[in-house]
Design an enzyme around this catalytic site. Structure first.
Site, PDB file in Angstrom:
ATOM      1  N   CYS A  53      62.908  34.344  50.165  1.00  0.00           N
ATOM      2  CA  CYS A  53      63.520  35.376  49.375  1.00  0.00           C
ATOM      3  C   CYS A  53      63.125  36.510  49.773  1.00  0.00           C
ATOM      4  O   CYS A  53      63.580  37.810  49.449  1.00  0.00           O
ATOM      5  CB  CYS A  53      63.845  34.714  47.839  1.00  0.00           C
ATOM      6  SG  CYS A  53      62.647  35.869  47.363  1.00  0.00           S
ATOM      7  N   ASN A  91      22.188  35.864  33.092  1.00  0.00           N
ATOM      8  CA  ASN A  91      22.406  37.157  33.944  1.00  0.00           C
ATOM      9  C   ASN A  91      21.259  38.176  34.027  1.00  0.00           C
ATOM     10  O   ASN A  91      20.453  38.574  32.962  1.00  0.00           O
ATOM     11  CB  ASN A  91      23.452  37.730  33.359  1.00  0.00           C
ATOM     12  CG  ASN A  91      24.531  38.238  34.139  1.00  0.00           C
ATOM     13  OD1 ASN A  91      25.142  38.442  35.005  1.00  0.00           O
ATOM     14  ND2 ASN A  91      24.643  39.982  33.713  1.00  0.00           N
ATOM     15  N   HIS A 143      41.010  33.014  36.166  1.00  0.00           N
ATOM     16  CA  HIS A 143      41.383  34.697  36.715  1.00  0.00           C
ATOM     17  C   HIS A 143      42.204  34.422  37.656  1.00  0.00           C
ATOM     18  O   HIS A 143      42.792  34.376  38.843  1.00  0.00           O
ATOM     19  CB  HIS A 143      41.151  35.561  37.047  1.00  0.00           C
ATOM     20  CG  HIS A 143      39.974  36.196  36.068  1.00  0.00           C
ATOM     21  ND1 HIS A 143      39.024  36.823  35.624  1.00  0.00           N
ATOM     22  CD2 HIS A 143      40.959  36.763  33.994  1.00  0.00           C
ATOM     23  CE1 HIS A 143      38.550  37.362  34.930  1.00  0.00           C
ATOM     24  NE2 HIS A 143      39.206  37.012  34.041  1.00  0.00           N
ATOM     25  N   SER A 174      28.383  39.517  33.149  1.00  0.00           N
ATOM     26  CA  SER A 174      28.522  41.222  32.652  1.00  0.00           C
ATOM     27  C   SER A 174      28.791  40.869  30.808  1.00  0.00           C
ATOM     28  O   SER A 174      29.167  41.747  30.259  1.00  0.00           O
ATOM     29  CB  SER A 174      28.794  42.314  33.098  1.00  0.00           C
ATOM     30  OG  SER A 174      29.868  42.648  33.291  1.00  0.00           O
ATOM     31  N   GLY A 200      25.694  34.476  34.762  1.00  0.00           N
ATOM     32  CA  GLY A 200      26.319  35.705  35.910  1.00  0.00           C
ATOM     33  C   GLY A 200      27.649  36.492  35.641  1.00  0.00           C
ATOM     34  O   GLY A 200      28.182  36.203  36.341  1.00  0.00           O
ATOM     35  N   CYS A 218      54.796  34.112  44.721  1.00  0.00           N
ATOM     36  CA  CYS A 218      56.088  35.015  45.322  1.00  0.00           C
ATOM     37  C   CYS A 218      56.600  35.408  43.493  1.00  0.00           C
ATOM     38  O   CYS A 218      56.693  35.006  42.811  1.00  0.00           O
ATOM     39  CB  CYS A 218      57.448  34.159  45.800  1.00  0.00           C
ATOM     40  SG  CYS A 218      59.064  36.041  45.719  1.00  0.00           S
ATOM     41  N   CYS A 239      57.811  36.918  50.759  1.00  0.00           N
ATOM     42  CA  CYS A 239      58.586  35.324  50.884  1.00  0.00           C
ATOM     43  C   CYS A 239      59.648  34.774  52.200  1.00  0.00           C
ATOM     44  O   CYS A 239      59.920  35.575  52.530  1.00  0.00           O
ATOM     45  CB  CYS A 239      59.133  35.656  49.447  1.00  0.00           C
ATOM     46  SG  CYS A 239      59.575  33.936  48.857  1.00  0.00           S
TER      47      CYS A 239
HETATM   48 ZN   LIG Z   1      60.491  34.507  46.946  1.00  0.00          ZN
END
Ligand SMILES: [Zn+2]
Length: 275
Positions: free
Chosen positions: A183, A246, A122, A222, A220, A130, A180
C-alpha cells in the site's frame, strides 16, 4: 558487606524453594552478546534517547534516519549470539521451575538460546509491520529490499539495542527509506517505540502468568521503563518474594528481598546451571 559467593548462596536458597518463577529480563541480559545497554548504572541515558513514535510517523527526516541506521545496524544484530544469561534461562526452563519469561528485549536471543516460555513485551525486531494496512513481513526480506534500493550506499556505525546506529547526516539524506510493497504506507519494526503502549493482550497474558507465580526474578533491567517496573509493583502488592540481579541501581531495589549487583550471565549460571 556480603561477598559474591555469600550472595550467590542466598540466591540459590531463594531459588531452591520456588516452583513457578515469573522472570523479567532487560537490556543487561544482552550486553554480553554485543548489544549495548541504553542506560548507565544510575539509570540515566548513555546516549541520545531513542526515536519517539510521533516523530517517526510525522517527520520524513526522522523516518529516513531511523531506517538508515537500522539498515546499518541489522547485520550486527543478526550475528549477535545468545550468551550465558540466555543459556541459564533456557536451562532453568528445561528443569521446569520457570513459569514465564517476560523480556523487554527485542533481539530474540532468549528464543535462540532455546527458551520457549518467552513473552516479548516490547515486540521483535525481526518482524516489520505496515502502519497503514497492517501487513507483517520478515525484517530480513526488507533488508534485501533496502540493499537493492540503495546500491553502493554504505556507512560505518555503532549499534544501539533497537538496531539504531550512529551515521553521518549527509549519508542519511541520500538513503532511500522503505515503504509498504502492498500500500505504500510507512513501515515500522514490530517493536514498541517510546511514546507507544504495549499491546493490551501482551499485558493480559503476562498478568495471568504473574497471578500464578510464586516469585519474581528480575535480571538485567534497571526497571526505568514503567512497562517493566509495573510487574515488580504488582508482585510486591501481591506479597510475592522478589529477587533482582543487575549491575547497578534499579527502580525496584526497595521492593526486593534479595539484590545481587553483578554480571547477570555469571550470576545466573552459577546459581542455576552449575547449582
Ligand atoms: Zn501497507
Amino acid at each position: 558487606m556480603a561477598t559474591f559467593s555469600e550472595r550467590l548462596d542466598e540466591l540459590r536458597r531463594w531459588l531452591a524453594c520456588r516452583r513457578r518463577v515469573f522472570a523479567l529480563t532487560g537490556a543487561g541480559c544482552s550486553t554480553a552478546s554485543g548489544i549495548p545497554d541504553y542506560r548507565d548504572d544510575q539509570g540515566a541515558w548513555k546516549r541520545r534517547p531513542p526515536v519517539m513514535i510521533q516523530a517517526f510517523r510525522s517527520q520524513e527526516a526522522v523516518y529516513r534516519r531511523y531506517w538508515a541506521r537500522a539498515y546499518v545496524g541489522w547485520p550486527r544484530l543478526t550475528t549477535a549470539a545468545p550468551n550465558a544469561a540466555h543459556r541459564a534461562f533456557a536451562a532453568w526452563e528445561a528443569n521446569g521451575k520457570l513459569l514465564r519469561l517476560v523480556t523487554q528485549n527485542v533481539d530474540g536471543l532468549h528464543q535462540r538460546a532455546g527458551s520457549r516460555a518467552v513473552l516479548d513485551l516490547h515486540g521483535r525486531l525481526d518482524i516489520v509491520v505496515c502502519l497503514d494496512c497492517g501487513a507483517r513481513t520478515a525484517r530480513s526480506a526488507l533488508q534485501a529490499a533496502l540493499a537493492a534500493a540503495n546500491p553502493g550506499w554504505q556507512a560505518e556505525a555503532s549499534t544501539a539495542p533497537d538496531g539504531d546506529a550512529d551515521i553521518d547526516a549527509a549519508l542519511i539524506e541520500s538513503f532511500a527509506a522503505p515503504h509498504c510493497e502492498r500500500c505504500g504506507g510507512l513501515l515500522k519494526p514490530d517493536v514498541v517505540f517510546f511514546g507507544e503502549n504495549v499491546p493490551r493482550e501482551r499485558y493480559v497474558s503476562a498478568f495471568d502468568a504473574l497471578s500464578r507465580a510464586d516469585a519474581l526474578l528480575v535480571a538485567g533491567s534497571s526497571l526505568m521503563v514503567y512497562s517493566g517496573f509495573r510487574f515488580v509493583k504488582l508482585a510486591h502488592e501481591a506479597g510475592l518474594p522478589i529477587a533482582i540481579v543487575n549491575r547497578g541501581f534499579t527502580r525496584g531495589d526497595d521492593l526486593a528481598e534479595l539484590k545481587i549487583e553483578d554480571d547477570v550471565g555469571a550470576t545466573l549460571t552459577a546459581a542455576i546451571v552449575t547449582n
